[in-house]
Design a protein around this motif. Sequence first.
Motif, mmCIF file in Angstrom:
data_model
loop_
_atom_site.group_PDB
_atom_site.id
_atom_site.type_symbol
_atom_site.label_atom_id
_atom_site.label_comp_id
_atom_site.label_asym_id
_atom_site.label_seq_id
_atom_site.Cartn_x
_atom_site.Cartn_y
_atom_site.Cartn_z
ATOM 1 N N MET A 1 0.786 -1.076 0.031
ATOM 2 C CA MET A 1 0.027 -0.189 0.111
ATOM 3 C C MET A 1 0.784 1.552 0.021
ATOM 4 S SD MET A 1 -3.077 1.424 0.077
ATOM 5 C CE MET A 1 -4.149 -0.098 0.591
ATOM 6 N N LYS A 2 1.933 1.236 0.975
ATOM 7 C CA LYS A 2 2.548 2.523 1.061
ATOM 8 C C LYS A 2 3.432 2.585 -0.353
ATOM 9 C CE LYS A 2 3.342 2.619 5.935
ATOM 10 N NZ LYS A 2 4.363 2.329 7.199
ATOM 11 N N GLY A 3 3.946 1.435 -0.985
ATOM 12 C CA GLY A 3 4.691 1.594 -2.314
ATOM 13 C C GLY A 3 3.807 2.140 -3.417
ATOM 14 N N ILE A 4 2.551 1.937 -3.455
ATOM 15 C CA ILE A 4 1.527 2.457 -4.428
ATOM 16 C C ILE A 4 1.364 3.882 -4.264
ATOM 17 C CG2 ILE A 4 -0.711 2.348 -5.376
ATOM 18 C CD1 ILE A 4 -0.761 -0.738 -4.640
ATOM 19 N N ALA A 5 1.303 4.164 -2.765
ATOM 20 C CA ALA A 5 0.991 5.473 -2.490
ATOM 21 C C ALA A 5 2.306 6.472 -2.854
ATOM 22 C CB ALA A 5 0.381 5.715 -1.170
ATOM 23 N N ILE A 264 -11.941 9.587 0.202
ATOM 24 C CA ILE A 264 -10.888 9.119 1.142
ATOM 25 C C ILE A 264 -9.626 8.296 0.349
ATOM 26 C CG2 ILE A 264 -10.436 7.221 3.157
ATOM 27 C CD1 ILE A 264 -13.351 8.212 4.194
ATOM 28 N N LEU A 265 -10.213 7.450 -0.570
ATOM 29 C CA LEU A 265 -9.244 6.901 -1.504
ATOM 30 C C LEU A 265 -8.499 7.728 -2.173
ATOM 31 C CD1 LEU A 265 -8.285 3.856 -2.119
ATOM 32 C CD2 LEU A 265 -9.941 3.962 -3.842
ATOM 33 N N VAL A 305 -8.367 -0.591 5.362
ATOM 34 C CA VAL A 305 -6.796 -0.784 4.991
ATOM 35 C C VAL A 305 -6.066 0.643 4.888
ATOM 36 C CG1 VAL A 305 -5.270 -1.486 3.255
ATOM 37 C CG2 VAL A 305 -7.045 -2.798 4.016
ATOM 38 N N MET A 306 -6.933 1.591 4.173
ATOM 39 C CA MET A 306 -6.494 2.809 3.975
ATOM 40 C C MET A 306 -6.622 3.537 5.092
ATOM 41 S SD MET A 306 -5.807 3.370 0.832
ATOM 42 C CE MET A 306 -5.638 5.324 0.878
ATOM 43 N N PHE A 314 -4.202 8.105 -1.181
ATOM 44 C CA PHE A 314 -3.208 7.917 -2.253
ATOM 45 C C PHE A 314 -2.291 9.304 -2.436
ATOM 46 C CE2 PHE A 314 -5.433 3.934 -3.723
ATOM 47 C CZ PHE A 314 -4.369 3.010 -3.209
ATOM 48 N N LEU A 315 -3.211 10.103 -2.764
ATOM 49 C CA LEU A 315 -2.501 11.419 -3.187
ATOM 50 C C LEU A 315 -2.519 12.577 -2.066
ATOM 51 C CD1 LEU A 315 -4.002 11.858 -6.751
ATOM 52 C CD2 LEU A 315 -1.699 10.967 -5.933
#
Length: 339
Positions: A1-5, A264-265, A305-306, A314-315
């Motif tokens: 998750m952190k890598g994608i963000a 939120i996402l 999860v977020m 993410f952003l």
Amino acid sequence: MKGIALLFSKLRTYVDRRKKIFLPTAAAVLLLLPFAVPSQYILRIITMIGVYSVLALSLNLVTGYTGQVSLGHAAFYAIGAYTSAILSTKLGFNFFLSAPVGAVLAGMAGLLLGLPTLRLSGSYLSITTMGFAEVVRMLALNWESLTNGPMGIQRIPRPILFGVALNLNNKGLYYLMLAILVLTTYSIGAIVQSRYGRALTAIRDDELAATMMGVRTMRMKVFAFVVSAFFCGLAGAFYAHMINYIDPNSFTFDTSIVILSIVILGGMGTMTGPFLGALLLISFPELLRFMQEYRFVVYGVILVVMMRFRPQGFLGGQKRTPYHLPRGVDRPLEASAKE
């Protein structure tokens, strides 16, 4: 998750530094996109992504920038849709007359709701807005003489421009949605970058401190709520004329949850987050149709999860300053902070 963000963060930073190149390129891609889409079905999904981007942008002004969590934006969505549909089917109004009326009525509803309820905060405000959305849905369900009750409103006419009915076949609905999306983005972006946006951000960060600095917090929160409701109503009007049919089940509590999930996402308090969130969550059910019955279960898991690993989305969390600074100012501030 952190890598994608982190990947999205680097991509956003790269794009921000090259806006003069990417903005014209993005505009050209959006204008030519309908001609590259292989089917009307995919174009319909893309148009719905635009609708939910408008809804998420409007909610983001309230939740992301002002810090007020609303679970009732489906109500404003419904007010805009029903108003435009009723004016079109019963009084013969064109979309370009009925849609602004629907948006204004949704904004007035936001004003009437915001004045007594925005003195609340946290879960109390969320429950109140959720109750308001249910009241609007029940009115649509039981006021049969006006809304046709559970049967809904059918045969809502297409928007007509210069004598041409806009639809997905002639790409007219897509370009109309694109125009509404540009209007919404520009309007909310102008608010965010103005002194009003800085006041809203101050309220989000510390309402008491904002009050001590002279910010009229109640007035600013109501202002954000009204603007948000207005654009929700505009999106609802477009949705009604695109689908040609609406009923109370189109505007349930689930709709409010989807809009909030998108915000939120993608990232609360960002202008680009709602676009990414809408792209991911609206296209997701189409990519995984075999999980259609468990869509909201998956949405819930994603939110949990977020919230656990990246609550800013993410952003989100890209800037340390609450508003835009001139180019070249960020680094000296960081350097002086280190010293």
